[in-house]
Design a protein around this motif. Structure first.
Motif, PDB file in Angstrom:
ATOM      1  N   PRO A 277      34.400  86.320  -1.577  1.00  0.00           N
ATOM      2  CA  PRO A 277      35.498  87.105  -2.142  1.00  0.00           C
ATOM      3  C   PRO A 277      36.841  86.530  -1.701  1.00  0.00           C
ATOM      4  O   PRO A 277      36.937  85.804  -0.709  1.00  0.00           O
ATOM      5  N   LYS A 278      37.900  86.881  -2.422  1.00  0.00           N
ATOM      6  CA  LYS A 278      39.212  86.280  -2.181  1.00  0.00           C
ATOM      7  C   LYS A 278      39.732  86.517  -0.769  1.00  0.00           C
ATOM      8  O   LYS A 278      40.483  85.696  -0.237  1.00  0.00           O
ATOM      9  N   ARG A 279      39.326  87.600  -0.131  1.00  0.00           N
ATOM     10  CA  ARG A 279      39.868  87.864   1.213  1.00  0.00           C
ATOM     11  C   ARG A 279      39.472  86.782   2.223  1.00  0.00           C
ATOM     12  O   ARG A 279      40.083  86.665   3.280  1.00  0.00           O
ATOM     13  N   TYR A 280      38.470  85.985   1.887  1.00  0.00           N
ATOM     14  CA  TYR A 280      38.069  84.907   2.787  1.00  0.00           C
ATOM     15  C   TYR A 280      38.829  83.608   2.515  1.00  0.00           C
ATOM     16  O   TYR A 280      38.771  82.676   3.314  1.00  0.00           O
TER      17      TYR A 280
ATOM     18  N   TYR B 297      33.622  78.853  -2.846  1.00  0.00           N
ATOM     19  CA  TYR B 297      34.938  79.377  -3.217  1.00  0.00           C
ATOM     20  C   TYR B 297      35.581  78.476  -4.260  1.00  0.00           C
ATOM     21  O   TYR B 297      35.390  77.253  -4.254  1.00  0.00           O
TER      22      TYR B 297
ATOM     23  N   ASN C 243      42.124  81.065   1.871  1.00  0.00           N
ATOM     24  CA  ASN C 243      43.442  80.858   2.452  1.00  0.00           C
ATOM     25  C   ASN C 243      44.510  81.554   1.623  1.00  0.00           C
ATOM     26  O   ASN C 243      45.553  81.945   2.143  1.00  0.00           O
ATOM     27  N   ASP C 244      44.253  81.698   0.325  1.00  0.00           N
ATOM     28  CA  ASP C 244      45.191  82.374  -0.571  1.00  0.00           C
ATOM     29  C   ASP C 244      44.952  83.875  -0.628  1.00  0.00           C
ATOM     30  O   ASP C 244      45.578  84.590  -1.413  1.00  0.00           O
ATOM     31  N   GLY C 245      44.026  84.366   0.210  1.00  0.00           N
ATOM     32  CA  GLY C 245      43.749  85.798   0.299  1.00  0.00           C
ATOM     33  C   GLY C 245      44.026  86.280   1.709  1.00  0.00           C
ATOM     34  O   GLY C 245      45.126  86.152   2.219  1.00  0.00           O
ATOM     35  N   GLY C 246      42.998  86.787   2.375  1.00  0.00           N
ATOM     36  CA  GLY C 246      43.171  87.283   3.740  1.00  0.00           C
ATOM     37  C   GLY C 246      42.884  86.259   4.815  1.00  0.00           C
ATOM     38  O   GLY C 246      43.074  86.530   5.998  1.00  0.00           O
ATOM     39  N   ASN C 247      42.383  85.083   4.402  1.00  0.00           N
ATOM     40  CA  ASN C 247      42.090  83.997   5.344  1.00  0.00           C
ATOM     41  C   ASN C 247      41.093  84.432   6.423  1.00  0.00           C
ATOM     42  O   ASN C 247      41.186  84.052   7.585  1.00  0.00           O
ATOM     43  N   GLU C 248      40.123  85.254   6.030  1.00  0.00           N
ATOM     44  CA  GLU C 248      39.152  85.786   6.981  1.00  0.00           C
ATOM     45  C   GLU C 248      38.002  84.807   7.228  1.00  0.00           C
ATOM     46  O   GLU C 248      37.574  84.086   6.328  1.00  0.00           O
TER      47      GLU C 248
ATOM     48  N   HIS D 208      35.654  87.588  12.284  1.00  0.00           N
ATOM     49  CA  HIS D 208      37.080  87.340  12.081  1.00  0.00           C
ATOM     50  C   HIS D 208      37.929  87.836  13.248  1.00  0.00           C
ATOM     51  O   HIS D 208      38.906  87.186  13.633  1.00  0.00           O
TER      52      HIS D 208
END
Length: 201
Positions: free
Chosen positions: A54-57, A196, A59-64, A111
């Motif tokens: 998912p986007k949260r992982y 990704y 660099n352009d999201g949450g970088n988790e 994280h």
């Protein structure tokens, strides 16, 4: 509306779409790993290996950092984790994270562990884990494939060692680990893969 920079990146991503698959440069394709079969099972709360991140992982999201959990290896004295992108359009895989000096009592990385970073000592998790050189010189950097370059695989490898690595420099890179690790020191290794992609909207 996409910016000029994003359009240029997407154009280059399309142009270089065939430049990928640098698997031969992965840590586990080098000696001594090329002679040792992966037997360590790695799981993640994101899903099975090969899951779309998912986007949260990103660099352009949450970088988790995806939570990684592995089986405790009998007689292991230390673990280390490396995250690599073999699909980046570069001569060798991009390093997104090297975490090492991990206690044999620890069998999971999450994280929250990379939030408490001491950049002078190159440690995380209140100094209990060290980190090495990455593409962006950070403890961990989430996926950021070029726009329109297609899906990239992010390979998270965990290695169990019989004895700690004592010949590493203060801020080691992947080449330093390959030089320090001997075949008789690897108890087990395994990997988990997240996928990704970034597309121009």
């Amino acid at each position: 509306m996409p910016s000029v920079g994003q359009r240029i990146e997407a154009y280059l991503g399309n142009l270089l779409s065939s430049k990928r698959g640098r698997d031969a440069g992965l840590l586990t394709r080098q000696p001594p790993f090329d002679k040792i079969e992966p037997t360590l099972k790695i799981t993640s709360d994101v899903g099975p290996s090969g899951t779309i991140l998912p986007k949260r992982y990103g660099n352009d999201g949450g970088n988790e950092l995806p939570t990684l959990t592995w089986e405790k290896v009998h007689d292991a004295q230390e673990y280390f984790v490396i995250a690599e992108d073999p699909d980046v359009p570069l001569p060798s895989p991009a390093i997104h994270g090297i975490l090492y000096g991990i206690s044999p009592e620890i069998t999971s990385i999450q994280h929250a562990d990379i939030k408490n970073v001491d950049s002078k000592k190159r440690t995380i998790k209140n100094g209990s884990i060290k980190y090495g050189k990455t593409l962006m010189r950070t403890a961990y950097e989430g996926p950021r494939p070029p726009l329109n370059h297609g899906e990239h695989r992010y390979i998270y490898t965990v290695v169990a060692l019989k004895r700690p690595l004592e010949t590493l420099p203060t801020y080691p890179g992947k080449a330093d680990f390959l030089k320090a690790i001997k075949e008789d020191n690897v108890l087990a290794w395994g990997e988990w893969i997240g996928v990704y992609e970034r597309k121009l909207k």
